[in-house]
Design a protein around this motif. Structure first.
Motif, PDB file in Angstrom:
ATOM      1  N   LEU A  64      11.351 -55.574 -45.504  1.00 54.09           N
ATOM      2  CA  LEU A  64      10.985 -54.755 -46.665  1.00 54.09           C
ATOM      3  C   LEU A  64       9.855 -53.774 -46.374  1.00 54.09           C
ATOM      4  O   LEU A  64       9.466 -53.008 -47.265  1.00 54.09           O
ATOM      5  CB  LEU A  64      10.561 -55.675 -47.827  1.00 54.09           C
ATOM      6  N   ALA A  65       9.334 -53.774 -45.158  1.00 47.86           N
ATOM      7  CA  ALA A  65       8.151 -52.940 -44.868  1.00 47.86           C
ATOM      8  C   ALA A  65       8.435 -51.458 -45.056  1.00 47.86           C
ATOM      9  O   ALA A  65       7.570 -50.689 -45.505  1.00 47.86           O
ATOM     10  CB  ALA A  65       7.668 -53.209 -43.435  1.00 47.86           C
ATOM     11  N   VAL A  66       9.625 -51.029 -44.742  1.00 46.81           N
ATOM     12  CA  VAL A  66       9.988 -49.610 -44.885  1.00 46.81           C
ATOM     13  C   VAL A  66      11.301 -49.515 -45.648  1.00 46.81           C
ATOM     14  O   VAL A  66      12.114 -50.437 -45.620  1.00 46.81           O
ATOM     15  CB  VAL A  66      10.129 -48.924 -43.499  1.00 46.81           C
ATOM     16  N   PRO A  67      11.510 -48.404 -46.338  1.00 49.28           N
ATOM     17  CA  PRO A  67      12.763 -48.253 -47.093  1.00 49.28           C
ATOM     18  C   PRO A  67      13.965 -48.113 -46.161  1.00 49.28           C
ATOM     19  O   PRO A  67      13.852 -47.651 -45.026  1.00 49.28           O
ATOM     20  CB  PRO A  67      12.524 -46.988 -47.920  1.00 49.28           C
ATOM     21  N   GLU A  68      15.112 -48.534 -46.675  1.00 51.09           N
ATOM     22  CA  GLU A  68      16.402 -48.409 -45.984  1.00 51.09           C
ATOM     23  C   GLU A  68      16.362 -49.009 -44.572  1.00 51.09           C
ATOM     24  O   GLU A  68      16.942 -48.482 -43.627  1.00 51.09           O
ATOM     25  CB  GLU A  68      16.842 -46.945 -45.965  1.00 51.09           C
ATOM     26  N   ASN A  69      15.649 -50.121 -44.455  1.00 51.74           N
ATOM     27  CA  ASN A  69      15.541 -50.815 -43.164  1.00 51.74           C
ATOM     28  C   ASN A  69      16.841 -51.561 -42.868  1.00 51.74           C
ATOM     29  O   ASN A  69      17.475 -52.111 -43.783  1.00 51.74           O
ATOM     30  CB  ASN A  69      14.369 -51.796 -43.209  1.00 51.74           C
ATOM     31  N   GLU A  70      17.239 -51.607 -41.623  1.00 47.99           N
ATOM     32  CA  GLU A  70      18.485 -52.284 -41.247  1.00 47.99           C
ATOM     33  C   GLU A  70      18.225 -53.448 -40.286  1.00 47.99           C
ATOM     34  O   GLU A  70      19.088 -53.831 -39.504  1.00 47.99           O
ATOM     35  CB  GLU A  70      19.449 -51.279 -40.606  1.00 47.99           C
ATOM     36  N   LEU A  71      17.019 -54.030 -40.352  1.00 46.31           N
ATOM     37  CA  LEU A  71      16.698 -55.163 -39.473  1.00 46.31           C
ATOM     38  C   LEU A  71      17.653 -56.331 -39.708  1.00 46.31           C
ATOM     39  O   LEU A  71      18.177 -56.930 -38.788  1.00 46.31           O
ATOM     40  CB  LEU A  71      15.244 -55.595 -39.704  1.00 46.31           C
ATOM     41  N   VAL A  72      17.853 -56.695 -40.967  1.00 42.27           N
ATOM     42  CA  VAL A  72      18.821 -57.745 -41.307  1.00 42.27           C
ATOM     43  C   VAL A  72      19.738 -57.227 -42.420  1.00 42.27           C
ATOM     44  O   VAL A  72      19.332 -56.402 -43.231  1.00 42.27           O
ATOM     45  CB  VAL A  72      18.117 -59.041 -41.789  1.00 42.27           C
ATOM     46  N   GLY A  73      20.945 -57.726 -42.458  1.00 40.22           N
ATOM     47  CA  GLY A  73      21.877 -57.331 -43.497  1.00 40.22           C
ATOM     48  C   GLY A  73      21.630 -58.115 -44.782  1.00 40.22           C
ATOM     49  O   GLY A  73      20.833 -59.061 -44.822  1.00 40.22           O
ATOM     50  N   HIS A  74      22.355 -57.765 -45.832  1.00 35.27           N
ATOM     51  CA  HIS A  74      22.109 -58.401 -47.129  1.00 35.27           C
ATOM     52  C   HIS A  74      22.498 -59.883 -47.126  1.00 35.27           C
ATOM     53  O   HIS A  74      21.850 -60.698 -47.784  1.00 35.27           O
ATOM     54  CB  HIS A  74      22.856 -57.645 -48.234  1.00 35.27           C
ATOM     55  N   GLU A  75      23.553 -60.255 -46.360  1.00 39.08           N
ATOM     56  CA  GLU A  75      23.963 -61.659 -46.353  1.00 39.08           C
ATOM     57  C   GLU A  75      22.887 -62.538 -45.699  1.00 39.08           C
ATOM     58  O   GLU A  75      22.499 -63.583 -46.234  1.00 39.08           O
ATOM     59  CB  GLU A  75      25.295 -61.807 -45.603  1.00 39.08           C
ATOM     60  N   LEU A  76      22.384 -62.099 -44.539  1.00 38.73           N
ATOM     61  CA  LEU A  76      21.338 -62.879 -43.878  1.00 38.73           C
ATOM     62  C   LEU A  76      20.057 -62.851 -44.700  1.00 38.73           C
ATOM     63  O   LEU A  76      19.343 -63.860 -44.784  1.00 38.73           O
ATOM     64  CB  LEU A  76      21.072 -62.322 -42.472  1.00 38.73           C
ATOM     65  N   TYR A  77      19.777 -61.706 -45.329  1.00 34.29           N
ATOM     66  CA  TYR A  77      18.566 -61.619 -46.160  1.00 34.29           C
ATOM     67  C   TYR A  77      18.632 -62.642 -47.297  1.00 34.29           C
ATOM     68  O   TYR A  77      17.643 -63.328 -47.595  1.00 34.29           O
ATOM     69  CB  TYR A  77      18.422 -60.208 -46.735  1.00 34.29           C
ATOM     70  N   ASN A  78      19.811 -62.761 -47.926  1.00 33.20           N
ATOM     71  CA  ASN A  78      19.948 -63.740 -49.013  1.00 33.20           C
ATOM     72  C   ASN A  78      19.661 -65.155 -48.508  1.00 33.20           C
ATOM     73  O   ASN A  78      19.033 -65.963 -49.200  1.00 33.20           O
ATOM     74  CB  ASN A  78      21.357 -63.676 -49.598  1.00 33.20           C
ATOM     75  N   GLN A  79      20.141 -65.464 -47.314  1.00 31.16           N
ATOM     76  CA  GLN A  79      19.876 -66.788 -46.753  1.00 31.16           C
ATOM     77  C   GLN A  79      18.389 -66.957 -46.425  1.00 31.16           C
ATOM     78  O   GLN A  79      17.813 -68.020 -46.648  1.00 31.16           O
ATOM     79  CB  GLN A  79      20.713 -67.004 -45.495  1.00 31.16           C
ATOM     80  N   LEU A  80      17.775 -65.884 -45.916  1.00 31.53           N
ATOM     81  CA  LEU A  80      16.358 -65.981 -45.527  1.00 31.53           C
ATOM     82  C   LEU A  80      15.466 -66.247 -46.735  1.00 31.53           C
ATOM     83  O   LEU A  80      14.617 -67.143 -46.703  1.00 31.53           O
ATOM     84  CB  LEU A  80      15.928 -64.683 -44.835  1.00 31.53           C
ATOM     85  N   PHE A  81      15.643 -65.474 -47.826  1.00 38.47           N
ATOM     86  CA  PHE A  81      14.711 -65.690 -48.942  1.00 38.47           C
ATOM     87  C   PHE A  81      15.043 -66.979 -49.680  1.00 38.47           C
ATOM     88  O   PHE A  81      14.161 -67.634 -50.238  1.00 38.47           O
ATOM     89  CB  PHE A  81      14.642 -64.459 -49.860  1.00 38.47           C
ATOM     90  N   THR A  82      16.332 -67.377 -49.663  1.00 41.05           N
ATOM     91  CA  THR A  82      16.681 -68.665 -50.284  1.00 41.05           C
ATOM     92  C   THR A  82      16.057 -69.822 -49.500  1.00 41.05           C
ATOM     93  O   THR A  82      15.461 -70.736 -50.079  1.00 41.05           O
ATOM     94  CB  THR A  82      18.206 -68.833 -50.332  1.00 41.05           C
ATOM     95  N   MET A  83      16.179 -69.747 -48.176  1.00 39.71           N
ATOM     96  CA  MET A  83      15.622 -70.826 -47.356  1.00 39.71           C
ATOM     97  C   MET A  83      14.089 -70.832 -47.416  1.00 39.71           C
ATOM     98  O   MET A  83      13.471 -71.895 -47.416  1.00 39.71           O
ATOM     99  CB  MET A  83      16.087 -70.673 -45.905  1.00 39.71           C
ATOM    100  N   HIS A  84      13.492 -69.628 -47.463  1.00 36.95           N
ATOM    101  CA  HIS A  84      12.021 -69.583 -47.558  1.00 36.95           C
ATOM    102  C   HIS A  84      11.548 -70.313 -48.819  1.00 36.95           C
ATOM    103  O   HIS A  84      10.676 -71.187 -48.747  1.00 36.95           O
ATOM    104  CB  HIS A  84      11.543 -68.131 -47.570  1.00 36.95           C
TER     105      HIS A  84
END
Length: 841
Positions: A64-84
């Motif tokens: 989330l540090a910069v707009p339109e970042n492509e470090l992780v996709g939305h599916e992995l992001y959902n898993q990351l914040f859910t697991m966090h």
């Protein structure tokens, strides 16, 4: 005062005590059941999960540090914040405070150990093994992705068809059961293993906080266990509890989840507040101001917290009158919290402050938690919540409360209490670096999020367009999060440099504190168990430490040749009996591993493997239970020159009786939540809840199972009376009664299920059918458990391990049996008569 024992003590007494409590070495350390060891394992494991969840947070913040970042996709992001969120709440926060209790309470209460050390070991290993397996799901793309709150219908089978949601549901439900096991240990430990003289008005504030904390787990966690069971049944067998088109309601999940979820904030906060109430007097070198008010505030906070769950649901369309009530209740809870804050400030003002690292973390806690409380009052106001709901303002508020209210006190506790389990205290110089990095980092990260939220950025988005101007704010938050990580890294380095546990030595009373955990100790805790006359005995009894080490107080040796502690009365802490404690055992370790593997097998649909693992887990538990309830001696044991105590007792004085009562309270809470679910679904979806064409079973199907359940309980009562007359009566009467009670109970359950099946009711057709059969599912769990317990009692009787004075297994089985009967009759009464009363059929 007159001491229980005279001096000098026999030369070999201390050597024998040390040998009895000698810890296992090498691989056998996994078999340790001493809470001195298990507590350290427990704290270490929870901190490991804190670091793992922190790594996930850093990835999220980098994305989330910069707009339109492509470090992780939305599916992995959902898993990351859910697991966090999930790992922080379920694998770090609650286990960490419970772990601190397991570690500190025996020391603080003056006990050799808590009453169920094998249960503690089982709870820890189950949590650790299950938690690691759950965390590893992210490496296989199987981590849950529906948020740590798992709202249906997003998590229903239609929208989450994979195994991801199942990992959360079975994994978290299992971990919560482990937390309940720990809570039972803590409640009974505080009530029954206090040092003689430590009456309730002399109980350390931390112990009061842990008592309220454990009570909240007992009454809060069953709601989420039921919720996870309902959702898993819906996903696995299509029982429609949350599907609105078949009479269910997704908001039911929110009610059950937040009935647990909001008290959990205080479940985390209250032990932390208890730690602060112990640290502040020691660092200010003066007793806590307004002790009684602080205790009342803890009790009031615990009570009020169960009336706030709806303030997470203001936007779900709840009636305005309800919103007003819960809004007022949300603000009312600030009063007891404020009492504690003012008591800490007053104590600092009254004393001479030691400006050490624990003091810094306490001051940081006061600042951050107060800010979190202020934003909490803001989101408790309905109009503001409607505007800020699901924005980063709420994320900021959540983290201010949790980090301020729990993480900072926990770091204060690490620096404050590590000297009692380590040869060396942690570094003051590095500790100050840790504090300032964390304090500045937290404020940079999360204060900025308030502004980001007010600027309109929603939660749970994996990226955002450049033209919305959120980029600079997010970059600042990300830099702050790296500062937090740097602080944690310095702390870990400090731990590697200075933390030296399990050496049999400790750093001593480095803060000159006044409570019992600072007595000189070894693996056996204190050489003798002191008699307490005040809340700060080390301050008010100057010779106490010397006299304890010399063996002048109770139980200076190991008179039975094994591990023991003194059980005292719950109000005024009078010695009642001597409890024999178990030594190292592989049963809890293996039982926990098999239990964790059983649940994971269910997640991946390996049902036969799971069945085998479940059987092994039960075998391990029976193995360790077999030598409980040991044979009592004909004569009492000397714990002082003129003080003798019996070994073990039966009935309400027994610690195991207390443990069973607490377990029943857990079951009663879960059952009450199920009754609530039944009535709630009728209330919100009454028109389609019970199909018009459905016919209720005849009333004879209420009478028959009720009579069978009551008859099974009567048989158990008869068995209890026979046991009290042993050996004057034939033991086969007792065995026949227990043997008869089992099929009577099974027949009661079978006829209850048959009655509904006979009239064509199916659990997958409507929410009515699902919830009615759920009563049988819950009853079936008790029937299965009591069948095993009944056979266990029979086996003990056949092998000569059941007598009039050795009958805890029968007494505790009977308690649970009568509860099962009462629950079954109430469930049958509700499902048979409520629809008729409402004219629904």
């Amino acid at each position: 005062m007159e001491y229980p024992n005279s001096l000098p003590r026999p030369a070999e007494e201390l050597e024998k005590l040390e040998k009895v409590w000698e810890p296992p070495r090498g691989f056998r350390m996994f078999s340790a059941v001493n809470n001195n060891y298990v507590g350290v394992y427990y704290v270490g494991a929870s901190f490991l999960f804190f670091i793992l969840a922190g790594v996930l947070a850093l990835i999220v913040r980098t994305q989330l540090a910069v707009p339109e970042n492509e470090l992780v996709g939305h599916e992995l992001y959902n898993q990351l914040f859910t697991m966090h969120g999930t790992v922080m709440m379920f694998l770090f926060a609650v286990p960490a405070v419970e772990a601190m209790g397991v570690l500190l309470l025996p020391n603080m209460l003056g006990a050799r150990d808590l009453p169920f050390p094998r249960l503690s070991a089982y709870a820890f290993w189950a949590y650790f093994a299950g938690g690691l397996a759950f965390f590893c799901s992210i490496f296989f793309g199987l981590a849950p992705n529906g948020g740590w709150f798992m709202y249906p219908p997003l998590t229903s089978m239609e929208f989450s068809p994979g195994l991801n949601a199942d990992f959360w549901l079975l994994g978290i439900g299992f971990i919560e059961i482990s937390a309940i096991a720990g809570a039972i240990e803590i409640i009974v430990g505080i009530m029954k293993t206090r040092a003689p003289g430590m009456s309730l008005d002399k109980l350390p504030v931390y112990a009061w906080a842990m008592l309220v904390f454990a009570g909240m787990i007992v009454f809060g966690f069953p709601a989420v266990i039921l919720a996870t069971a309902l959702l898993e049944l819906e996903r696995a067998f299509d029982w429609p509890f949350f599907l609105a088109d078949r009479g269910g309601d997704p908001v039911l999940w929110q009610h059950l989840f937040w009935f647990f979820g909001h008290p959990e904030v205080y479940i985390i906060f209250l032990p932390a507040a208890g730690m602060v109430s112990m640290i502040v007097p020691a660092m200010a070198r003066t007793p806590l101001v307004a002790y009684r008010l602080v205790v009342l505030a803890l009790l009031a906070t615990g009570f009020l917290s169960f009336g706030l769950w709806v303030h997470h649901m203001y936007t779900t369309g709840i009636p305005p009158l309800s919103l007003s009530f819960f809004s007022a209740a949300s603000m009312a809870v600030a009063i007891p919290s404020g009492i504690q804050v003012f008591a800490w400030i007053a104590t600092f003002a009254a004393g001479r402050i030691q400006f050490k690292v624990p003091t810094l973390f306490v001051l940081g806690f006061l600042f951050i938690f107060t800010l979190g409380g202020l934003t909490g009052v803001m989101v408790a106001l309905v109009p503001f919540d409607w505007q800020a709901h699901d924005t980063y303002f709420v994320v900021a508020h959540l983290h201010y409360v949790l980090i301020g209210g729990m993480v900072f006190p926990l770091f204060a506790a690490f620096y404050y209490w590590i000297p009692i389990v380590s040869e060396r205290p942690l570094s003051e110089r590095l500790g100050k670096w840790v504090f300032w990095l964390l304090f500045i980092g937290v404020n940079v990260t999360f204060f900025t999020m308030h502004i980001t939220g007010l600027a309109g950025m929603p939660r749970r988005v994996y990226t955002y367009p450049e033209n919305v101007s959120w980029g600079a704010l997010n970059m600042v938050s990300t830099l702050g999060s790296y500062m937090i990580a740097a602080g944690v890294l310095v702390f870990v380095i400090d731990m590697f440099r200075n933390f030296r546990p399990f050496t049999g030595k400790n750093a001593g009373n480095v803060w000159n504190a006044g409570t019992l955990e600072w007595l000189p100790s070894g693996n056996y805790q204190t050489r003798s168990i002191p008699h307490v006359t005040s809340r700060e005995p080390l301050w008010d009894q100057p010779k106490l430490a010397h006299d304890v080490v010399a063996g002048r107080y109770y139980l200076p040796g190991a008179p039975t040749g094994g591990r023991e502690t003194i059980i005292t009365s719950p109000i005024d802490a009078r010695p009642q009996y001597l409890l024999k404690l178990p030594g190292s055992s592989w049963g809890p370790f293996l039982g926990a591993l098999f239990t964790a593997a059983f649940f994971m097998s269910l997640v991946v649909k390996l049902y036969m493997v799971g069945l085998a693992l479940g059987a092994l887990a039960i075998a391990m538990i029976i193995w360790w239970m077999w030598d409980t309830d040991p044979e009592t001696r004909d004569h009492p044991i000397k714990v002082g020159d003129e003080v003798e105590l019996p070994i073990n007792v039966v009935g309400p004085a027994s610690h195991s009786w207390w443990g069973t009562v607490v377990l029943i309270l857990v079951g009663a809470t879960l059952f009450t939540c199920l009754v609530f679910s039944y009535l709630y679904l009728w209330l919100v979806n009454g028109e389609i809840w019970l199909p018009e064409t459905h016919q209720l079973p005849e009333l004879v199907w209420f009478v028959v199972p009720t009579a069978l359940f009551l008859a099974s309980s009567a048989a158990v009562v008869f068995a209890g009376r026979q046991a009290s007359q042993l050996p004057r009566v034939n033991p086969w009467f007792l065995r026949a009664a227990v043997f008869l009670a089992i099929p009577l109970m099974m027949a009661g359950l079978a006829t209850a299920i048959y009655a509904d099946w006979h009239v064509g009711l199916r659990p997958s057709e409507s929410s009515y059918g699902a919830v009615v059969y759920m009563f049988s599912v819950v009853q079936g769990v008790y029937v299965a458990a009591l069948t095993l317990m009944g056979l266990f009692v029979l086996a003990r009787s056949l092998t000569g391990r059941l007598s009039a004075s050795r009958r805890a297994s029968l007494d505790n089985t009977a308690l649970l049996w009568h509860y099962m009967t009462a629950q079954g009759v109430i469930g049958l009464t509700l499902t048979h008569f409520f629809p008729r009363l409402m004219g629904l059929s």
